[in-house]
Each structure stands twice: as structure tokens, then as C-alpha cells.
Write an enzyme that holds these catalytic residues in place. Structure first.
Site, mmCIF file in Angstrom:
data_model
loop_
_atom_site.group_PDB
_atom_site.id
_atom_site.type_symbol
_atom_site.label_atom_id
_atom_site.label_comp_id
_atom_site.label_asym_id
_atom_site.label_seq_id
_atom_site.Cartn_x
_atom_site.Cartn_y
_atom_site.Cartn_z
ATOM 1 N N MET A 1 23.883 -53.761 -84.083
ATOM 2 C CA MET A 1 24.427 -54.729 -85.041
ATOM 3 C C MET A 1 25.941 -54.868 -84.948
ATOM 4 O O MET A 1 26.471 -55.983 -84.978
ATOM 5 C CB MET A 1 24.037 -54.333 -86.461
ATOM 6 N N ASP A 2 26.650 -53.754 -84.857
ATOM 7 C CA ASP A 2 28.113 -53.818 -84.848
ATOM 8 C C ASP A 2 28.630 -54.594 -83.638
ATOM 9 O O ASP A 2 29.523 -55.432 -83.748
ATOM 10 C CB ASP A 2 28.719 -52.413 -84.839
ATOM 11 N N GLN A 3 28.049 -54.314 -82.475
ATOM 12 C CA GLN A 3 28.529 -54.961 -81.257
ATOM 13 C C GLN A 3 28.265 -56.470 -81.290
ATOM 14 O O GLN A 3 29.127 -57.278 -80.911
ATOM 15 C CB GLN A 3 27.851 -54.333 -80.031
#
Length: 265
Positions: free
Chosen positions: A24-26
Site C-alpha cells: 500500500m505505501d509504495q
């Protein structure tokens, strides 16, 4: 292309750093757009068009002061417990260990993802089947392994299997309902009453993290104080973010009257 770089960033974290993080972060860092929410299904990297945030609504982050680490013990234990629960469900459905270990993900029930299990089906067929917790040694003896290549089961560790398996099922249901409500508000501003329900789903999500062992006293303090202020002060919802265990609390609030409440927090 647009989804090649984020998975490479994830692999650097998984294989080099040794952090069993998701994607999710990337994806959100690379593909996110200002004043929009980005719908993502990490299977492994399905990204949909950004959804506008209504003009009178905003999301902010409050630093809890507790450093968040996806390489930490609690996050790794929760992730492992979820995959253990998936293995138990598969073997309950008659899938052999050998097939589970060698089959492509898409050939497995629910395409290899707990989030693809319907909430009602999980509650009726699987929830009571799963142990509340189980030592790694017992799991290895009874069920053998999991399909996650970056998960390590420690024999001496006790894993909260039921809560961690339920969380992705219930969380996916909440997110779908949340996005449907957001789109309804964008289509007709008279649907702003849905903000309160959207906030309740955020509070339920926060509780789900705690049930998995991913909460923290400091993040609970922030969420409880925000919740006590309520929608009358422009605070609709709040929840811990990312992998939990500290980090940032995300707040959904009304732009016009919320600044005083946030300053008070």
C-alpha cells in the site's frame, strides 16, 4: 510502467531489509493524487482511479510519537497468524498441503486472499472453525505450512489466529462500503449524512487492529479523544494507519469547524 516500480520497492523491503510489508505505501506514494483517495486491491497490485474527496471534507494525520516498524515482532506475528488461518480454512475445504504449497495463487480458493471471502460466508463457515490462538509448534504439526514466502512460523510463538484472519475479511467489507458512501456523497451533496457512518467504519477498523495485537496506548488515546468530540465538533472518524503498532492516526473531519478540535488534541 506505472505499477512496476512500487513492487520493486516492496521487494527491497521484503528481501533486503527483511520487513514483511505489503504494497500500500509504495503504490500510494507513487500513484496518489492530491485531494483524492486511491482505491487499491493488493492482489498483488490492482489500482483503480482516484476518488475525489468532497470539498467540505478532509483527512489529516496526527503523529502518535511512537515509531512504527513493519519489521517488528507484532506486525510479523499478525501477518503470520492471518496466513495460518488461511491454511486452516483451505485444509478444512479439502485442499491438500502439497497442492497448497505448489499451486499458483489464482488456483487456490478465494484466489489466495482472505479479503476475497465474503463477510457472511466467513462468519457462517469459518469463524468458529479457527482457534482463538495457537502455538507455532502445534500449527506446524497439524497443518504444515503457509503460502506466504516471507512468513516464518516460530514454534515457541503463540499466534492470535482468529482475530488476524477475520481482520482482512471485515476490513475489505468496510472499505467497499466506505468507498460506495464516498461516491454517493460526490454524486449528491445531500448524502453528507453518510459521513457519520463512514467515520464509524474507521473506528471499527481501529478496533480490528487492536484485536490483532497491532494497537498502542498512544494511538488509542488519540482515537478515543477524537471520538469523544464527535461529529458535532466536525470529527467524523479516526483510526490507526498502515501496519499499526504506533505511527500515524488518520482523522476524517469537516474542514469548516474542525481546526479548533484538532488544535485541542
Amino acid at each position: 510502467d506505472k505499477i512496476q516500480l512500487p513492487p520493486l520497492g516492496q521487494q527491497a523491503e521484503n528481501r533486503v531489509v527483511g520487513a514483511p510489508c505489503g504494497l500500500m505505501d509504495q503504490l500510494s506514494s507513487y500513484l496518489g493524487r492530491e485531494d483524492h483517495l486511491l482505491p487499491i486491491i493488493c492482489q498483488p497490485a490492482k489500482v483503480f482511479g482516484p476518488v475525489p474527496i468532497p470539498e467540505d471534507l478532509q483527512f489529516i494525520g496526527i503523529d502518535s510519537g511512537v515509531k512504527h516498524r513493519v519489521s517488528g515482532r507484532q506486525y510479523s506475528r499478525a501477518r503470520t497468524a492471518a496466513f495460518m488461518g488461511y491454511s486452516i480454512i483451505l485444509q478444512h475445504l479439502g485442499i491438500s498441503r502439497e497442492f497448497m504449497e505448489n499451486a499458483d495463487t489464482e488456483a487456490l480458493p478465494f484466489q489466495g486472499y482472505l479479503a476475497n471471502i465474503e463477510k457472511v460466508q466467513f462468519q457462517e463457515d469459518f469463524q468458529q472453525l479457527l482457534p482463538v490462538s495457537m502455538p507455532g509448534e502445534e500449527f506446524l504439526r497439524r497443518y504444515g505450512s503457509v503460502i506466504d514466502p516471507v512468513t516464518n512460523i516460530h514454534p515457541e510463538e503463540k499466534y492470535p489466529i482468529r482475530a488476524c484472519t477475520a481482520h482482512p475479511v471485515f476490513e475489505n467489507d468496510r472499505i467497499n462500503l466506505f468507498m460506495q458512501a464516498l461516491k454517493q456523497v460526490n454524486q449528491n451533496n445531500e448524502n453528507r449524512h453518510l459521513f457519520k457512518q463512514m467515520g464509524l467504519w474507521m473506528y471499527e477498523s481501529h478496533q480490528g487492529y487492536s484485536d490483532c495485537g497491532l494497537g498502542r496506548q498512544q494511538t488509542d488515546f488519540l482515537v478515543e479523544n477524537l471520538k469523544s468530540m464527535g461529529a458535532d465538533k466536525g470529527i467524523y472518524g479516526a483510526r490507526i494507519s498502515g501496519g499499526g503498532c504506533g505511527g500515524t492516526v488518520v482523522v476524517m473531519l469537516e474542514k469548516k469547524q474542525s481546526s479548533a478540535a484538532i488544535q485541542r488534541i
